[in-house]
Design a protein around this motif. Sequence first.
Motif, PDB file in Angstrom:
ATOM      1  N   ASN A  10       0.774  -1.192   0.156  1.00  0.00           N
ATOM      2  CA  ASN A  10       0.032  -0.053  -0.050  1.00  0.00           C
ATOM      3  C   ASN A  10       0.884   1.341   0.058  1.00  0.00           C
ATOM      4  O   ASN A  10       0.471   2.276  -0.395  1.00  0.00           O
ATOM      5  CB  ASN A  10      -0.904   0.173   1.296  1.00  0.00           C
ATOM      6  N   ARG A  13       2.038   2.015  -3.274  1.00  0.00           N
ATOM      7  CA  ARG A  13       0.915   2.354  -4.354  1.00  0.00           C
ATOM      8  C   ARG A  13       0.899   3.746  -4.049  1.00  0.00           C
ATOM      9  O   ARG A  13       0.531   4.627  -5.042  1.00  0.00           O
ATOM     10  CB  ARG A  13      -0.242   1.732  -4.158  1.00  0.00           C
ATOM     11  N   GLN A 174     -13.020  -4.890  -4.012  1.00  0.00           N
ATOM     12  CA  GLN A 174     -12.191  -4.035  -2.965  1.00  0.00           C
ATOM     13  C   GLN A 174     -13.093  -4.116  -1.890  1.00  0.00           C
ATOM     14  O   GLN A 174     -12.778  -4.253  -0.869  1.00  0.00           O
ATOM     15  CB  GLN A 174     -12.223  -2.711  -3.649  1.00  0.00           C
ATOM     16  N   PHE A 179      -7.130  -6.986  -0.742  1.00  0.00           N
ATOM     17  CA  PHE A 179      -6.305  -6.001  -0.525  1.00  0.00           C
ATOM     18  C   PHE A 179      -5.597  -5.564  -1.757  1.00  0.00           C
ATOM     19  O   PHE A 179      -4.695  -4.689  -1.874  1.00  0.00           O
ATOM     20  CB  PHE A 179      -5.151  -6.660   0.551  1.00  0.00           C
ATOM     21  N   CYS A 180      -5.780  -6.282  -2.913  1.00  0.00           N
ATOM     22  CA  CYS A 180      -5.125  -6.124  -4.163  1.00  0.00           C
ATOM     23  C   CYS A 180      -5.971  -6.816  -5.189  1.00  0.00           C
ATOM     24  O   CYS A 180      -6.825  -7.689  -4.991  1.00  0.00           O
ATOM     25  CB  CYS A 180      -3.806  -6.687  -4.172  1.00  0.00           C
ATOM     26  N   ARG A 199      -9.039   1.881  -3.888  1.00  0.00           N
ATOM     27  CA  ARG A 199      -8.133   2.233  -2.672  1.00  0.00           C
ATOM     28  C   ARG A 199      -7.054   1.192  -2.581  1.00  0.00           C
ATOM     29  O   ARG A 199      -6.387   1.314  -1.745  1.00  0.00           O
ATOM     30  CB  ARG A 199      -9.028   2.602  -1.444  1.00  0.00           C
ATOM     31  N   ILE A 200      -6.974   0.232  -3.555  1.00  0.00           N
ATOM     32  CA  ILE A 200      -6.075  -0.905  -3.249  1.00  0.00           C
ATOM     33  C   ILE A 200      -5.284  -1.079  -4.608  1.00  0.00           C
ATOM     34  O   ILE A 200      -5.575  -0.540  -5.791  1.00  0.00           O
ATOM     35  CB  ILE A 200      -6.798  -2.299  -3.092  1.00  0.00           C
TER      36      ILE A 200
END
Length: 280
Positions: A10, A13, A174, A179-180, A199-200
């Motif tokens: 994260n 990212r 999501q 988480f991805c 957001r992932i």
Amino acid sequence: MPRMTIPMLNEKRAAGEPIVMVTAYDYPGARAADRAGVDMVLVGDSGAQVVLGHASTVAVTTDEMLVLAGAARRGTESALLVCDVPFGSTEASDAQAVETAVRFAKEAGADAVKLEGGNEDRLDRIRAIVSAGVPVVGHVGLTPQTATALGGLRAQGRTIESAVRVVEEAVGVQEAGAFCVVVEAVPAEITELLKEVLRIPIIGIGAGSGHGQVLVLHDLLGITEGRAAKFVKRYAAIGEDMVAAVTAYADDVRSGAFPTAEHQYAASPEAVEAARQALR
């Protein structure tokens, strides 16, 4: 190098640092990927084709995947290890899905499992697995396990209906707790839209840049035979090198050029004589 974690992904990212994922299905492949410094190793069900010789990913079993995953785990020290759950191992119920995911975590040492699809049943499975404590990577767009229902191995998101489905499934994955998410064979414009709302991390394969990329190890090394998918870039021709090396070996054996004295062990004259006497 410290072992990769979900929070670290994260952070990558958020910082705009591309995430590198590659598949591996055995100890040598995982060691090579890990030594190269990739962030994530995926034990993909593509191993059904590139390692086990099946015509599609559908044929591989959970037990076969666990063997491949365990070997990759032993070869992985720093990368996050993600394992595909094979077709038929999660579809029946949430309980079946949790049981399968836990097996990968306990028996193979997987850091996470990957599930294809984003319809309501799949979202239920993701929720159940995450609730059981096993991290999940989603997979939308072209989903090879159910490619027949999509009209074959073809790009998704190119029509209005398909584009809406891809976006809705990615958001659903999501919200279900993944988480991805891997986005496969989708126009780059759709992936860019997803980057604005998710957001992932988004890992692309034939889907533009995303937040990272994944390729099949055997494809990028040039081991896979036949025509490669459009999104594959080959970085070596190891398949041809393998054939050439084995051909040279076979030629040497047949001509008597191998083995020579340098490839043999020596014995003392006394040992040879003792062996001769023992045969009388």
